[in-house]
Scaffold this motif. Structure first.
Motif, PDB file in Angstrom:
ATOM      1  N   CYS A 249       0.829  -1.215   0.000  1.00 21.43           N
ATOM      2  CA  CYS A 249       0.000   0.000   0.000  1.00 21.43           C
ATOM      3  C   CYS A 249       0.859   1.259   0.000  1.00 21.43           C
ATOM      4  O   CYS A 249       0.599   2.205  -0.760  1.00 21.43           O
ATOM      5  N   VAL A 250       1.864   1.285   0.855  1.00 22.52           N
ATOM      6  CA  VAL A 250       2.696   2.494   0.936  1.00 22.52           C
ATOM      7  C   VAL A 250       3.473   2.692  -0.362  1.00 22.52           C
ATOM      8  O   VAL A 250       3.715   3.826  -0.790  1.00 22.52           O
ATOM      9  N   GLY A 253       1.534   4.741  -2.785  1.00 27.43           N
ATOM     10  CA  GLY A 253       1.212   6.108  -2.402  1.00 27.43           C
ATOM     11  C   GLY A 253       0.197   6.283  -1.309  1.00 27.43           C
ATOM     12  O   GLY A 253      -0.184   7.418  -0.982  1.00 27.43           O
ATOM     13  N   LEU A 254      -0.272   5.199  -0.709  1.00 25.24           N
ATOM     14  CA  LEU A 254      -1.272   5.312   0.351  1.00 25.24           C
ATOM     15  C   LEU A 254      -0.613   5.658   1.687  1.00 25.24           C
ATOM     16  O   LEU A 254       0.440   5.121   2.035  1.00 25.24           O
ATOM     17  N   THR A 255      -1.250   6.536   2.426  1.00 25.65           N
ATOM     18  CA  THR A 255      -0.789   6.883   3.771  1.00 25.65           C
ATOM     19  C   THR A 255      -1.769   6.426   4.836  1.00 25.65           C
ATOM     20  O   THR A 255      -1.462   6.461   6.023  1.00 25.65           O
ATOM     21  N   THR A 545       7.031   8.995  -5.892  1.00 25.20           N
ATOM     22  CA  THR A 545       8.476   9.038  -5.671  1.00 25.20           C
ATOM     23  C   THR A 545       8.795   8.993  -4.178  1.00 25.20           C
ATOM     24  O   THR A 545       9.835   8.478  -3.777  1.00 25.20           O
ATOM     25  N   GLN A 546       7.892   9.564  -3.369  1.00 25.08           N
ATOM     26  CA  GLN A 546       8.051   9.506  -1.919  1.00 25.08           C
ATOM     27  C   GLN A 546       6.684   9.422  -1.248  1.00 25.08           C
ATOM     28  O   GLN A 546       5.689   9.901  -1.793  1.00 25.08           O
ATOM     29  N   VAL A 547       6.686   8.827  -0.054  1.00 28.12           N
ATOM     30  CA  VAL A 547       5.488   8.789   0.789  1.00 28.12           C
ATOM     31  C   VAL A 547       5.903   9.101   2.224  1.00 28.12           C
ATOM     32  O   VAL A 547       6.828   8.470   2.760  1.00 28.12           O
ATOM     33  N   TRP A 548       5.246  10.090   2.816  1.00 25.19           N
ATOM     34  CA  TRP A 548       5.519  10.500   4.181  1.00 25.19           C
ATOM     35  C   TRP A 548       4.289  10.235   5.046  1.00 25.19           C
ATOM     36  O   TRP A 548       3.168  10.552   4.646  1.00 25.19           O
ATOM     37  N   VAL A 549       4.490   9.674   6.228  1.00 24.90           N
ATOM     38  CA  VAL A 549       3.416   9.455   7.195  1.00 24.90           C
ATOM     39  C   VAL A 549       3.886   9.966   8.553  1.00 24.90           C
ATOM     40  O   VAL A 549       4.930   9.554   9.051  1.00 24.90           O
ATOM     41  N   ARG A 554       8.438   7.106   4.539  1.00 23.56           N
ATOM     42  CA  ARG A 554       8.140   5.677   4.536  1.00 23.56           C
ATOM     43  C   ARG A 554       8.460   4.986   3.215  1.00 23.56           C
ATOM     44  O   ARG A 554       8.566   3.764   3.160  1.00 23.56           O
ATOM     45  N   HIS A 555       8.579   5.761   2.147  1.00 21.27           N
ATOM     46  CA  HIS A 555       8.889   5.180   0.841  1.00 21.27           C
ATOM     47  C   HIS A 555       9.629   6.237   0.043  1.00 21.27           C
ATOM     48  O   HIS A 555       9.208   7.401   0.006  1.00 21.27           O
TER      49      HIS A 555
END
Length: 561
Positions: A249-250, A253-255, A545-549, A554-555
């Motif tokens: 999921c992450v 792009g899912l947060t 390109t990036q995922v922030w939580v 996180r990615h």
């Protein structure tokens, strides 16, 4: 875990940084260059007016000037447990004949010496010759002792062998062959799942003229397979499966996810204690789990707000592909109108009971007759706008139902990718007069129905960019748009994004701190390399390109070699 309200956006970390990039602005409906200051997982300041960021007073400045930052994307309807289970199942979606299906299952079984064999993806619409479905006899010939079950792609029906039917306590011969259709088959000690109890509708077990089970089971009977298989899994095995699904999921792009899972709180709680929740998880429990010791009380939430539970799931009908969705007119290809999962009185009582326990309701309703039954139940149970009831799927509607939903404040939890997948057969299922109210997302939004976007993964891809693409274009590749796809129901980019941000947040009761890039909101960001608002056509299959939580990266593909 605690009960009630915590500071859900904040992090225990004192880490602070400035992020410089192009940020989605809901006021202007475009990306605007600027910067945000993040402290303890919360957006402390947003500047989009060209002011220079405070590089002297902040030690960490992250430059993403060639990137585009969206509010963290959310999935309002997903099944993490089923996604995780797919790691131990065989996919037969490519099969176009029953022998092909059986060959794939047999080949997979040879690599798995122990346990129940589960196959997924059987689609009778893809069968090009011969019988449309495997049978119990087919499977018994290959697996006389080992339980095997093949799910139809909708996961509302499937075919099992004798060993599997015995495992879920389904009689191999019809004990009520001469009984009326309203009788029930009793299965003592059956595994409970979904809305299941020890009795089930005999229409959901198929028997031939001689009274022998063909192996085909539907709805509440088919759902018994899930807990029966889970009972054979260790907690550690389920943790590994859930962890795999959450990571997937992450990576798209899912947060945050609002997930429907049975017997899952202990799994998520263990993952949280291990630090293995990369995104926010809002668990929707099953009605059958309501009184279980392992089920959390309503509004259970961890101290950091990453894991919470305040919603309960019910079913009102089945699936459109399996012709068990409840319609107000008969199916075009059959002489029936589908099936309501509960009588009106039973659904009324379940809504009252769940509400008395404090839970927000989420009710599966695909057909218009099911949606009508749900709205009736909500009114009878006194579930008002303040309780934010969620009606999941809403694929077949009516003008009266849309008006009622808007008036009642019922939230439509929709899956945009269904409109694309279902094009292969939906016109064969539905009467022509029903089509204008099929997948009518734009109409619903225009009549003040709150809508949230979800994937129903693993039924569809969990990629929210593909979901937004399908909401905007409603097409299968570049094929000619058909009547059912209704170009007038296409959403704008902003409307599609709203489904997966503010719309999902409203359904999850987190709209006061997620869904926007705004001061005081969680530092949840989904970053992409292109201005998708100007070029939404690139979103099909797009990866972030990036995922922030909570202010934690996180990615990240930008730092990859």
């Amino acid at each position: 875990e605690g009960q009630g309200q915590v500071n859900p956006a904040s992090s225990n970390s004192d880490h602070e940084f400035v992020l410089v990039s192009n940020f989605w602005c809901w006021d202007s409906l475009q990306f605007v260059a600027g910067w945000v200051f993040v402290k303890c997982g919360v957006i402390d300041h947003v500047c989009l007016d060209g002011t220079t960021p405070p590089t002297d007073s902040v030690s960490t400045v992250i430059e993403l000037k060639d990137q585009y930052v969206l509010p963290g994307l959310q999935d309002a309807h997903i099944h993490i447990s089923l996604m995780g289970a797919r790691t131990k199942q065989v996919d037969v979606a490519t099969a176009t004949t029953v022998p092909d299906i059986l060959a794939l299952v047999e080949g997979y079984a040879a690599t798995q010496p122990l346990g129940v064999i589960i196959a997924v993806g059987w689609d009778d619409e893809k069968i090009v010759s011969g019988p449309l479905s495997p049978t119990r006899a087919d499977l018994d010939a290959l697996f006389p002792e080992r339980p095997v079950f093949i799910w139809r792609c909708c996961t509302h029906m499937g075919v099992g062998n004798s060993a599997l039917l015995n495992l879920i306590n389904v009689p191999l011969t019809n004990p009520h062959q001469t009984s009326s259709a309203v009788d029930t088959l009793v299965a003592p000690n059956a595994h409970a799942g979904h809305d299941a109890c020890d009795e089930f509708d005999p229409a959901n077990v198929e028997y031939d003229e001689a009274g022998n089970a063909t192996g085909l089971v539907k709805e509440d009977v088919a759902f018994r397979v899930i807990p029966a298989v889970e009972a054979c899994e260790s907690l550690e095995s389920r943790q590994a499966q859930f962890k795999h699904a959450l990571q997937a999921c992450v990576e798209v792009g899912l947060t945050s996810v609002q997930t429907n899972d049975a017997n899952a709180w202990p799994v998520y709680k263990a993952l949280h204690e291990q630090g293995n929740l990369p995104i926010r998880v809002q668990l929707t429990i099953m009605y059958a789990d309501l009184e279980k010791v392992s089920t959390p009380k309503c509004n259970a939430v961890t101290d950091d707000g990453l894991l919470r539970c305040h919603r309960l799931k019910l079913f009102a009908d089945g699936s459109l592909g399996g012709q068990t969705a409840a319609l107000r007119t008969s199916y075009r290809c059959a002489s029936h109108c589908g099936t309501l999962t509960n009588t009106q009185a039973t659904l009324d009582e379940k809504c009252k009971r769940a509400t008395a326990h404090g839970f927000q309701l989420e009710i599966h309703a695909i057909g218009d007759r099911a949606v009508e039954s749900v709205l009736n139940a909500l009114e009878t149970a006194g579930v008002g706008q303040d309780r934010r009831p969620v009606v999941t799927h809403c694929q077949i509607m009516g003008a009266d139902l849309i008006t009622r939903m808007g008036r009642m404040g019922a939230i439509a939890n929709i899956q945009p990718s269904f409109v694309v997948t279902d094009m292969a057969w939906v016109q064969k299922r539905l009467q022509p007069e029903v089509l204008p109210f099929a997948y009518c997302w734009k109409t619903m939004l225009s009549q003040d129905v709150h809508c949230a976007g979800g994937s129903d993964s693993p039924i569809e891809t969990m990629n929210p960019f593909t979901g937004m693409y399908d909401a905007i274009f409603r097409e299968l590749g570049h094929r000619r748009v058909s009547e059912c796809q209704q170009p007038n129901e296409r959403l704008t980019f902003a409307e599609a994004l709203h489904l997966y941000t503010q719309g999902a947040a409203f359904a999850g009761k987190t709209e006061s701190w997620t869904g926007k890039i705004h001061k005081g909101f969680a530092a949840d960001f989904t970053v992409v390399s292109q201005d998708v608002s100007k070029h939404p056509e690139v979103m099909h299959g797009l990866k972030p390109t990036q995922v922030w939580v909570r202010g934690v990266l996180r990615h990240d593909t930008l730092s990859s070699p």
